[in-house]
Design a protein around this motif. Sequence first.
Motif, PDB file in Angstrom:
ATOM      1  N   GLU A   1       0.821  -1.131  -0.014  1.00 51.73           N
ATOM      2  CA  GLU A   1       0.015   0.146   0.064  1.00 51.73           C
ATOM      3  C   GLU A   1       0.825   1.261   0.015  1.00 51.73           C
ATOM      4  O   GLU A   1       0.503   2.380  -0.594  1.00 51.73           O
ATOM      5  CB  GLU A   1      -0.936  -0.025   1.243  1.00 51.73           C
ATOM      6  CG  GLU A   1      -1.948  -1.125   1.248  1.00 51.73           C
ATOM      7  CD  GLU A   1      -2.828  -1.161   2.537  1.00 51.73           C
ATOM      8  OE1 GLU A   1      -2.674  -0.177   3.110  1.00 51.73           O
ATOM      9  OE2 GLU A   1      -3.546  -2.099   2.576  1.00 51.73           O
ATOM     10  N   SER A   2       1.985   1.138   0.692  1.00 51.18           N
ATOM     11  CA  SER A   2       3.042   2.402   0.781  1.00 51.18           C
ATOM     12  C   SER A   2       3.399   2.555  -0.558  1.00 51.18           C
ATOM     13  O   SER A   2       3.740   3.805  -0.949  1.00 51.18           O
ATOM     14  CB  SER A   2       4.078   2.144   1.582  1.00 51.18           C
ATOM     15  OG  SER A   2       3.857   1.826   2.881  1.00 51.18           O
ATOM     16  N   TYR A   3       3.540   1.778  -1.502  1.00 49.52           N
ATOM     17  CA  TYR A   3       4.250   1.879  -2.931  1.00 49.52           C
ATOM     18  C   TYR A   3       3.374   2.171  -3.860  1.00 49.52           C
ATOM     19  O   TYR A   3       3.380   2.723  -5.158  1.00 49.52           O
ATOM     20  CB  TYR A   3       5.391   0.780  -3.181  1.00 49.52           C
ATOM     21  CG  TYR A   3       6.550   0.842  -2.264  1.00 49.52           C
ATOM     22  CD1 TYR A   3       7.573   1.855  -2.707  1.00 49.52           C
ATOM     23  CD2 TYR A   3       6.963  -0.059  -1.514  1.00 49.52           C
ATOM     24  CE1 TYR A   3       8.545   2.162  -2.043  1.00 49.52           C
ATOM     25  CE2 TYR A   3       7.952   0.120  -1.106  1.00 49.52           C
ATOM     26  CZ  TYR A   3       8.851   1.042  -1.117  1.00 49.52           C
ATOM     27  OH  TYR A   3      10.323   1.041  -0.507  1.00 49.52           O
ATOM     28  N   THR A   4       2.087   1.481  -3.692  1.00 50.98           N
ATOM     29  CA  THR A   4       1.220   1.528  -4.946  1.00 50.98           C
ATOM     30  C   THR A   4       0.160   2.718  -4.776  1.00 50.98           C
ATOM     31  O   THR A   4      -0.266   3.059  -5.805  1.00 50.98           O
ATOM     32  CB  THR A   4       0.428   0.191  -4.956  1.00 50.98           C
ATOM     33  OG1 THR A   4      -0.116  -0.143  -3.867  1.00 50.98           O
ATOM     34  CG2 THR A   4       1.345  -1.070  -5.069  1.00 50.98           C
ATOM     35  N   LYS A   5      -0.240   3.004  -3.554  1.00 46.18           N
ATOM     36  CA  LYS A   5      -1.116   3.927  -3.360  1.00 46.18           C
ATOM     37  C   LYS A   5      -2.671   3.616  -4.050  1.00 46.18           C
ATOM     38  O   LYS A   5      -3.196   2.658  -3.779  1.00 46.18           O
ATOM     39  CB  LYS A   5      -0.702   5.488  -3.960  1.00 46.18           C
ATOM     40  CG  LYS A   5       0.618   5.923  -3.214  1.00 46.18           C
ATOM     41  CD  LYS A   5       0.520   5.697  -1.865  1.00 46.18           C
ATOM     42  CE  LYS A   5       1.807   6.535  -1.404  1.00 46.18           C
ATOM     43  NZ  LYS A   5       1.776   6.621   0.159  1.00 46.18           N
TER      44      LYS A   5
END
Length: 254
Positions: free
Chosen positions: A191-195
């Motif tokens: 979630e931190s990288y894909t938003k």
Amino acid sequence: MKTTVVFAFFLLIASTSLSAKIPSEITLATTNWPPYTSGSSPDKPGIVYEYITEILAKNGITLRIERYPWSRAIKMANDDNDIHGLLTAVYEEAPKLLFTRTPVMNYKVNFYTAIDNHWLYQDQRSLNSMPSPLCIILGYGYGSPIDEFIHDEANKTRLHILTGGNAQQRLVKMLEYKRVAVIIEDELVIESYTKKSTNIRFAGTLSDSPFYLAFNPNLNWSRDIVELLNQELAEPENLQRLQQLVSDYTSKQQ
């Protein structure tokens, strides 16, 4: 009564001696693993970074963190140098280190594929039909049964192994560009990288597992710090603080 007082006095002396063995500053290695060990800004260095820093500070200990590619962090923690241990780890990643018995917190390992790939992990048998290559990060422990799958020589050609820095970000990019078919990573990290990316899809959960702190057992104070952390990590007040940090970091990802 006199015997009790004398006994209590010696307990106090022993306790003071125990605490004195732990240095006032310790250094732990980690890797960029948002939101656990790193964050989006200097004032948000990561959930575990903040959590353990606060716990140690209450005991008069300053925590210093150094970030490396994960396989190098493990090697440095195992060697006798200025790196005293690992901020986050599971036993399979560094079996020679001394681990806390009380976990820091849990992480949830998921499978992810491209949006147009319909494979789904349900159990160990699902790995037989898993598209390849599966992209993993060197040195990571993913848990059973995937660790057994990774270490099976028969599956060597079905793996793509990432090394070096920014591994998580590269992991996601490899999947988005369809250079690999499947990746495995913690859901909060993804979630931190894909938003709000719609290019990848959830493809099943491998495990919801605990991770720990680990120290070089050759340090003469390693068992003392582990015992201290075993107690602190189980304290209700600290567990409540951990939940506050998790909420703070994850709400900013929404």
